[in-house]
Scaffold this active site. Structure first.
Site, PDB file in Angstrom:
ATOM      1  N   SER A 213      -4.526   2.514   2.971  1.00  0.00           N
ATOM      2  CA  SER A 213      -5.430   1.360   3.011  1.00  0.00           C
ATOM      3  C   SER A 213      -4.874   0.349   4.008  1.00  0.00           C
ATOM      4  O   SER A 213      -3.725  -0.094   3.869  1.00  0.00           O
ATOM      5  CB  SER A 213      -5.518   0.729   1.614  1.00  0.00           C
TER       6      SER A 213
ATOM      7  N   LYS B 163      -8.457   4.049   5.401  1.00  0.00           N
ATOM      8  CA  LYS B 163      -9.421   3.107   4.788  1.00  0.00           C
ATOM      9  C   LYS B 163      -9.135   1.747   5.397  1.00  0.00           C
ATOM     10  O   LYS B 163      -7.985   1.286   5.388  1.00  0.00           O
ATOM     11  CB  LYS B 163      -9.203   3.091   3.282  1.00  0.00           C
ATOM     12  N   LEU B 164     -10.164   1.119   5.942  1.00  0.00           N
ATOM     13  CA  LEU B 164      -9.986  -0.188   6.584  1.00  0.00           C
ATOM     14  C   LEU B 164     -10.701  -1.253   5.766  1.00  0.00           C
ATOM     15  O   LEU B 164     -11.888  -1.096   5.410  1.00  0.00           O
ATOM     16  CB  LEU B 164     -10.559  -0.161   8.004  1.00  0.00           C
ATOM     17  N   LYS B 165     -10.001  -2.313   5.442  1.00  0.00           N
ATOM     18  CA  LYS B 165     -10.619  -3.449   4.766  1.00  0.00           C
ATOM     19  C   LYS B 165     -11.560  -4.142   5.749  1.00  0.00           C
ATOM     20  O   LYS B 165     -11.216  -4.287   6.925  1.00  0.00           O
ATOM     21  CB  LYS B 165      -9.535  -4.432   4.310  1.00  0.00           C
TER      22      LYS B 165
ATOM     23  N   ASP C 270     -13.627  -0.713   3.011  1.00  0.00           N
ATOM     24  CA  ASP C 270     -13.636  -1.352   1.688  1.00  0.00           C
ATOM     25  C   ASP C 270     -13.854  -2.846   1.879  1.00  0.00           C
ATOM     26  O   ASP C 270     -13.060  -3.508   2.533  1.00  0.00           O
ATOM     27  CB  ASP C 270     -12.290  -1.106   0.983  1.00  0.00           C
TER      28      ASP C 270
ATOM     29  N   ASN D 273     -14.352  -5.070  -0.705  1.00  0.00           N
ATOM     30  CA  ASN D 273     -13.955  -5.856  -1.879  1.00  0.00           C
ATOM     31  C   ASN D 273     -15.004  -6.935  -2.196  1.00  0.00           C
ATOM     32  O   ASN D 273     -14.670  -8.126  -2.314  1.00  0.00           O
ATOM     33  CB  ASN D 273     -12.573  -6.487  -1.671  1.00  0.00           C
TER      34      ASN D 273
ATOM     35  N   GLU E 178     -17.014   1.194   0.450  1.00  0.00           N
ATOM     36  CA  GLU E 178     -16.510   0.855  -0.888  1.00  0.00           C
ATOM     37  C   GLU E 178     -16.864  -0.586  -1.242  1.00  0.00           C
ATOM     38  O   GLU E 178     -16.555  -1.511  -0.479  1.00  0.00           O
ATOM     39  CB  GLU E 178     -14.997   1.056  -0.919  1.00  0.00           C
TER      40      GLU E 178
ATOM     41  N   ASP F 144     -15.831   0.355  -6.795  1.00  0.00           N
ATOM     42  CA  ASP F 144     -14.447   0.121  -7.255  1.00  0.00           C
ATOM     43  C   ASP F 144     -14.524  -0.939  -8.361  1.00  0.00           C
ATOM     44  O   ASP F 144     -14.606  -0.614  -9.540  1.00  0.00           O
ATOM     45  CB  ASP F 144     -13.598  -0.328  -6.050  1.00  0.00           C
TER      46      ASP F 144
ATOM     47  N   LYS G 118      -9.361   3.831 -10.804  1.00  0.00           N
ATOM     48  CA  LYS G 118      -8.127   3.061 -10.963  1.00  0.00           C
ATOM     49  C   LYS G 118      -7.919   2.866 -12.460  1.00  0.00           C
ATOM     50  O   LYS G 118      -8.648   2.097 -13.101  1.00  0.00           O
ATOM     51  CB  LYS G 118      -8.237   1.683 -10.310  1.00  0.00           C
TER      52      LYS G 118
ATOM     53  N   GLY H 230      -5.854   2.481  -5.314  1.00  0.00           N
ATOM     54  CA  GLY H 230      -4.495   1.959  -5.391  1.00  0.00           C
ATOM     55  C   GLY H 230      -4.505   0.451  -5.574  1.00  0.00           C
ATOM     56  O   GLY H 230      -5.446  -0.216  -5.146  1.00  0.00           O
TER      57      GLY H 230
HETATM   58  C1  LIG Z   1      -4.735  -0.659  -1.669  1.00  0.00           C
HETATM   59  C2  LIG Z   1      -6.033  -1.334  -1.854  1.00  0.00           C
HETATM   60  O1  LIG Z   1      -6.810  -1.524  -0.957  1.00  0.00           O
HETATM   61  N1  LIG Z   1      -6.261  -1.730  -3.120  1.00  0.00           N
HETATM   62  C3  LIG Z   1      -7.320  -2.505  -3.672  1.00  0.00           C
HETATM   63  C4  LIG Z   1      -7.269  -3.941  -3.232  1.00  0.00           C
HETATM   64  C5  LIG Z   1      -5.931  -4.530  -3.184  1.00  0.00           C
HETATM   65  C6  LIG Z   1      -5.508  -5.035  -1.989  1.00  0.00           C
HETATM   66  C7  LIG Z   1      -4.305  -5.679  -1.877  1.00  0.00           C
HETATM   67  C8  LIG Z   1      -3.464  -5.810  -2.945  1.00  0.00           C
HETATM   68  C9  LIG Z   1      -2.222  -6.448  -2.828  1.00  0.00           C
HETATM   69  C10 LIG Z   1      -1.387  -6.561  -3.916  1.00  0.00           C
HETATM   70  C11 LIG Z   1      -1.779  -6.038  -5.124  1.00  0.00           C
HETATM   71  C12 LIG Z   1      -3.004  -5.387  -5.253  1.00  0.00           C
HETATM   72  C13 LIG Z   1      -3.857  -5.268  -4.166  1.00  0.00           C
HETATM   73  C14 LIG Z   1      -5.105  -4.625  -4.272  1.00  0.00           C
HETATM   74  C15 LIG Z   1      -8.701  -1.911  -3.369  1.00  0.00           C
HETATM   75  O2  LIG Z   1      -8.861  -0.709  -3.202  1.00  0.00           O
HETATM   76  O3  LIG Z   1      -9.667  -2.676  -3.401  1.00  0.00           O
HETATM   77 MG   LIG Z   2     -11.380  -1.221  -3.374  1.00  0.00          MG
END
Ligand SMILES: CC(=O)N[C@@H](Cc1ccc2ccccc2c1)C(=O)O
Ligand SMILES: [Mg+2]
Length: 372
Positions: free
Chosen positions: A139, A165-167, A193, A195, A218, A243, A267, A295
């Protein structure tokens, strides 16, 4: 088993590089671990669990201080009163406490490990995992520039990660995705993703992502926007993946029935534990819906447990179970290594990793002892 004592270890572990999402920038991984001690007919046993709650309630309504307090004040007292506590009934015993799924998951995880150690079973054996390695995706946070995004993703591709996976967020979406595809071509697995950073008003803009052959998009919309995701799914070719919205097997059933998700990010912490996560895996598989393991920047403890969960047959897409080095210079357990695009599924009893007491001490910022 009889729970006799709990220690909550609050940790802060520096990240190798800041991690920016649409909701937050993190420079440390903050979490707490649950060390649970049990009396069993064959003697004392200890199990460990990890809460994935963040320092602030920005991914979900849970956060570390709240999780430690609700564990001390409401969840632990219930479990202390249970004579024959089993992993499969932790959720039921805690059912009267509303929400706090990440806190419940951390406790259940510790009961699972104690039970596994007592039985000499690995988590993969307990779950019915069918593979010994899982494809490892990575990620990638939102970078300062498009050039940085291309550079960072090039480095992860070079390392051999199975999926990128790119935010994304409004203002940092189409352009970086297009630049990455231009730089590295169409053959590597690529997904985004958000969020929950968008609304249905952004539908026409998000549809532009259909030009880049993404595996999935996502959680573009809000956690509560199940119906809205089904509307957006009708407009986009890119498969919809949820998610934050999938908080339970029931929510997964509703999202599938409404056509809001054709792929699910699993998750365990988000849904109240690994037992519920397995229910979602089974439900999705029954509907022909692919799942992959999400994750939450877990330590090696959570990462090892996630790897075992991801070895179930329905996990047909690479997940976010990256190597420890993606996030940490040093992990509190043995390093989880990504090699050749995969992570090995631990085979030892319990979660198959050991917490290093010296490293635990080094990264501990607070400790709460809870006795019966
Ligand atoms: C790896 C990934 O993208 N995880 C989460 C979001 C996320 C992103 C950054 C975080 C930093 C510290 C603790 C939890 C975190 C969860 C997700 O899939 O949406
Ligand atoms: Mg996510």
């Amino acid at each position: 088993m009889q729970l006799t004592g709990l220690t909550l270890h609050r940790l802060s572990i520096p990240l190798v590089t800041p991690f920016t999402t649409s909701f937050m920038t993190e420079t440390e991984k903050d979490c707490y671990l649950v060390e649970a001690r049990f009396d069993t007919p064959s003697g004392p046993v200890t199990g460990w669990g990890e809460s994935v709650a963040m320092i602030a309630p920005l991914y979900s309504e849970e956060y570390i201080d709240g999780g430690m307090a609700v564990t001390r004040d409401w969840l632990a007292p219930i479990l202390f009163d249970v004579e024959d506590l089993t992993a499969e009934t932790v959720g039921w015993h805690l059912r009267h406490v509303i929400g706090h799924r990440m806190s419940k998951s951390a406790l259940e995880m510790a009961v699972i490990e104690a039970q596994l150690k007592q039985a000499g079973l690995s988590f993969q054996q307990y779950l019915g995992g069918v593979v010994d390695t899982i494809p490892s995706g990575v990620s990638v946070g939102i970078q300062d520039t498009v050039e940085d995004t291309v550079r960072v993703i090039g480095e992860y591709l070079e390392e051999g990660y199975a999926r990128i996976k790119l935010k994304i967020k409004p203002g940092a979406d189409i352009e970086p995705v297009a630049a990455v595809r231009k730089a590295f071509g169409d053959d590597f697995l690529f997904q985004v993703d958000a969020n929950a950073a968008y609304t249905l008003v952004d539908a026409a803009h998000l549809k532009k992502l259909d030009d880049y052959g993404l595996l999935l998009i996502e959680q573009p919309l809000g956690e509560a926007d199940i119906r809205q995701h089904s509307e957006l799914a009708k407009l986009m070719d890119t498969p919809m993946c949820l998610d934050e919205s999938i908080v339970s097997a029931e929510a997964a059933a509703d999202a599938i029935a409404l056509g809001a998700t054709s792929v699910i990010n699993i998750k365990p912490g988000r849904v109240g534990g690994f037992i519920e996560a397995k229910r979602i895996h089974d439900l999705a598989s029954a509907h022909g819906v692919a799942v992959w393991h999400g994750g939450m920047v877990e330590t090696g403890l959570g990462r090892a447990a996630n790897a075992a969960m991801a070895s179930l047959p329905g996990f047909t897409l690479p997940g976010d179970v990256s190597g420890s080095k993606r996030f940490f210079h040093e992990d509190i357990t043995e390093e989880i290594v990504m090699h050749d695009g995969v992570v090995d599924v631990p085979t030892g009893p319990g979660f198959g990793v050991t917490i290093d007491p010296e490293k635990l001490r080094r990264f501990t910022t607070d400790t709460i002892e809870i006795t019966r």
